[in-house]
Design a protein around this motif. Structure first.
Motif, mmCIF file in Angstrom:
data_model
loop_
_atom_site.group_PDB
_atom_site.id
_atom_site.type_symbol
_atom_site.label_atom_id
_atom_site.label_comp_id
_atom_site.label_asym_id
_atom_site.label_seq_id
_atom_site.Cartn_x
_atom_site.Cartn_y
_atom_site.Cartn_z
ATOM 1 N N ALA A 1 1.009 -1.187 -0.095
ATOM 2 C CA ALA A 1 0.066 0.018 0.162
ATOM 3 C C ALA A 1 0.865 1.384 0.206
ATOM 4 O O ALA A 1 0.562 2.332 -0.631
ATOM 5 C CB ALA A 1 -0.738 -0.156 1.370
ATOM 6 N N GLU B 1 -6.499 0.674 8.040
ATOM 7 C CA GLU B 1 -7.167 0.758 6.646
ATOM 8 C C GLU B 1 -6.360 -0.673 5.801
ATOM 9 O O GLU B 1 -7.034 -1.127 5.330
ATOM 10 C CB GLU B 1 -6.464 2.155 5.946
ATOM 11 C CG GLU B 1 -7.102 1.973 4.518
ATOM 12 C CD GLU B 1 -8.355 1.753 4.129
ATOM 13 O OE1 GLU B 1 -8.732 2.318 2.900
ATOM 14 O OE2 GLU B 1 -9.343 1.567 4.923
ATOM 15 N N CYS B 2 -5.461 -1.007 6.637
ATOM 16 C CA CYS B 2 -4.498 -2.084 5.938
ATOM 17 C C CYS B 2 -5.388 -3.482 6.292
ATOM 18 O O CYS B 2 -5.578 -4.522 5.697
ATOM 19 C CB CYS B 2 -3.082 -2.315 6.423
ATOM 20 S SG CYS B 2 -1.864 -1.229 5.656
ATOM 21 N N TRP C 1 -8.654 -3.013 4.242
ATOM 22 C CA TRP C 1 -8.738 -3.004 2.759
ATOM 23 C C TRP C 1 -8.258 -4.695 2.257
ATOM 24 O O TRP C 1 -8.856 -5.148 1.062
ATOM 25 C CB TRP C 1 -7.482 -2.307 2.407
ATOM 26 C CG TRP C 1 -7.122 -2.141 1.103
ATOM 27 C CD1 TRP C 1 -7.844 -1.914 -0.235
ATOM 28 C CD2 TRP C 1 -5.632 -2.492 0.275
ATOM 29 N NE1 TRP C 1 -7.096 -1.891 -1.058
ATOM 30 C CE2 TRP C 1 -5.897 -1.938 -1.142
ATOM 31 C CE3 TRP C 1 -4.514 -2.889 0.788
ATOM 32 C CZ2 TRP C 1 -4.790 -2.274 -1.919
ATOM 33 C CZ3 TRP C 1 -3.272 -2.872 0.057
ATOM 34 C CH2 TRP C 1 -3.507 -2.546 -1.350
ATOM 35 N N ARG C 2 -7.562 -5.292 2.987
ATOM 36 C CA ARG C 2 -7.363 -6.513 2.564
ATOM 37 C C ARG C 2 -6.996 -7.604 3.939
ATOM 38 O O ARG C 2 -6.125 -7.723 4.303
ATOM 39 C CB ARG C 2 -5.821 -6.840 1.875
ATOM 40 C CG ARG C 2 -5.907 -6.185 0.486
ATOM 41 C CD ARG C 2 -6.950 -7.137 -0.541
ATOM 42 N NE ARG C 2 -7.184 -6.464 -1.856
ATOM 43 C CZ ARG C 2 -7.801 -6.859 -2.807
ATOM 44 N NH1 ARG C 2 -8.468 -7.872 -2.684
ATOM 45 N NH2 ARG C 2 -7.960 -6.462 -3.968
ATOM 46 N N HIS D 1 -15.868 -4.458 2.998
ATOM 47 C CA HIS D 1 -15.903 -3.693 1.832
ATOM 48 C C HIS D 1 -17.558 -3.455 1.613
ATOM 49 O O HIS D 1 -17.888 -3.425 0.473
ATOM 50 C CB HIS D 1 -15.379 -4.575 0.601
ATOM 51 C CG HIS D 1 -14.071 -4.614 0.346
ATOM 52 N ND1 HIS D 1 -13.330 -4.476 -0.955
ATOM 53 C CD2 HIS D 1 -12.919 -4.378 1.325
ATOM 54 C CE1 HIS D 1 -11.995 -4.271 -0.685
ATOM 55 N NE2 HIS D 1 -11.745 -4.279 0.436
ATOM 56 N N SER E 1 -13.228 -0.407 -2.302
ATOM 57 C CA SER E 1 -11.896 -1.030 -2.893
ATOM 58 C C SER E 1 -10.637 -0.115 -2.844
ATOM 59 O O SER E 1 -9.651 -0.726 -3.199
ATOM 60 C CB SER E 1 -12.098 -1.408 -4.283
ATOM 61 O OG SER E 1 -12.521 -0.481 -4.859
ATOM 62 N N GLU E 2 -10.686 1.010 -2.620
ATOM 63 C CA GLU E 2 -9.722 2.138 -2.551
ATOM 64 C C GLU E 2 -9.083 1.984 -1.113
ATOM 65 O O GLU E 2 -9.689 1.857 -0.202
ATOM 66 C CB GLU E 2 -10.141 3.419 -3.027
ATOM 67 C CG GLU E 2 -10.746 3.706 -4.268
ATOM 68 C CD GLU E 2 -10.961 4.939 -4.612
ATOM 69 O OE1 GLU E 2 -11.001 5.942 -3.882
ATOM 70 O OE2 GLU E 2 -11.619 5.363 -5.747
ATOM 71 N N PHE E 3 -7.654 2.152 -1.339
ATOM 72 C CA PHE E 3 -7.114 2.512 -0.003
ATOM 73 C C PHE E 3 -7.078 3.878 0.502
ATOM 74 O O PHE E 3 -6.467 4.694 -0.252
ATOM 75 C CB PHE E 3 -5.488 1.809 -0.070
ATOM 76 C CG PHE E 3 -4.620 2.127 0.987
ATOM 77 C CD1 PHE E 3 -4.512 0.722 1.984
ATOM 78 C CD2 PHE E 3 -4.095 2.920 1.362
ATOM 79 C CE1 PHE E 3 -4.008 0.893 2.989
ATOM 80 C CE2 PHE E 3 -3.146 3.030 2.455
ATOM 81 C CZ PHE E 3 -3.364 1.966 3.428
#
Length: 208
Positions: A9, A51-52, A55-56, A94, A103-105
């Protein structure tokens, strides 16, 4: 896995990396590493961590649960002794109703207008109920410390080929019970050109 997502990221979103570095430099300086005493002043690093995780998520379906009694939830019948999965990735982390442009970081989604952290700590990433991760507080603190120190010392960027051109990243996350990005080329360089093992050891000692 979270740290691999973090490095990826930071390479893909250099503005977030530079913003975090500039904040750390202004709060901590260059003569020591960030410590937990600095954490209240480094909210943006927490926002990057959250966010990390969102995000995933490392466990996209969380840990499996089993029903001990039959139940009906919102019109859906759930039989007794049934294995249940929690769809963390698409359904929760999500969820566009909660996370716009999911889908955006975007670490800013975890910050209030005044720069303080929101109440959302992405606690769902650690599981639910009796199966919640027992070591979540230790892991979360370790991740924050690792991210803050890496940002303070290193710059993450795209690798370059033999002609000096940047190699474009192809981010891929293979499916599985746990998820991490496939290996990707990158360049990791010290922020300080004079940084060596001795200098790094000095920073560590000065931060204890």
């Amino acid at each position: 896995s979270v740290l691999m997502n973090f490095i990826l990221a930071m390479i893909l979103h250099t503005h977030a990396q530079e913003r975090a570095y500039n904040l750390i430099e202004s709060v901590v300086g260059a003569k020591r590493l960030p410590t937990f005493q600095d954490r209240p002043s480094l909210s943006y690093v927490d926002a990057i961590l959250h966010e990390c995780m969102r995000w995933r998520p490392v466990f996209p379906f969380a840990i499996m649960h089993a029903t001990v009694e039959s139940d009906v939830y919102k019109g859906y019948y759930i039989p007794k002794v049934n294995t249940c999965f929690s769809h963390l990735h698409q359904a929760m982390c999500h969820n566009e109703e909660k996370y716009r442009n999911a889908s955006e970081f975007d670490p800013d989604r975890f910050l209030n207008p005044n720069g303080t952290l929101t109440d959302d700590t992405v606690s769902i990433a650690w599981g639910f109920g009796r199966r919640v991760c027992p070591g979540r507080h230790l892991v979360e603190a370790s991740l924050w410390s690792s991210m803050a120190c890496l940002l303070a010392i290193f710059k993450f960027s795209k690798a370059k080929d033999e002609t000096g051109e940047e190699i474009e990243l192809k981010s891929q996350w293979p499916g599985g019970i746990t998820v991490r990005p496939l290996p990707f080329p990158c360049s990791i360089t010290p922020r300080n050109a004079e940084m060596d093992i001795a200098a790094l050891q000095y920073l560590v000692r000065a931060s204890v």
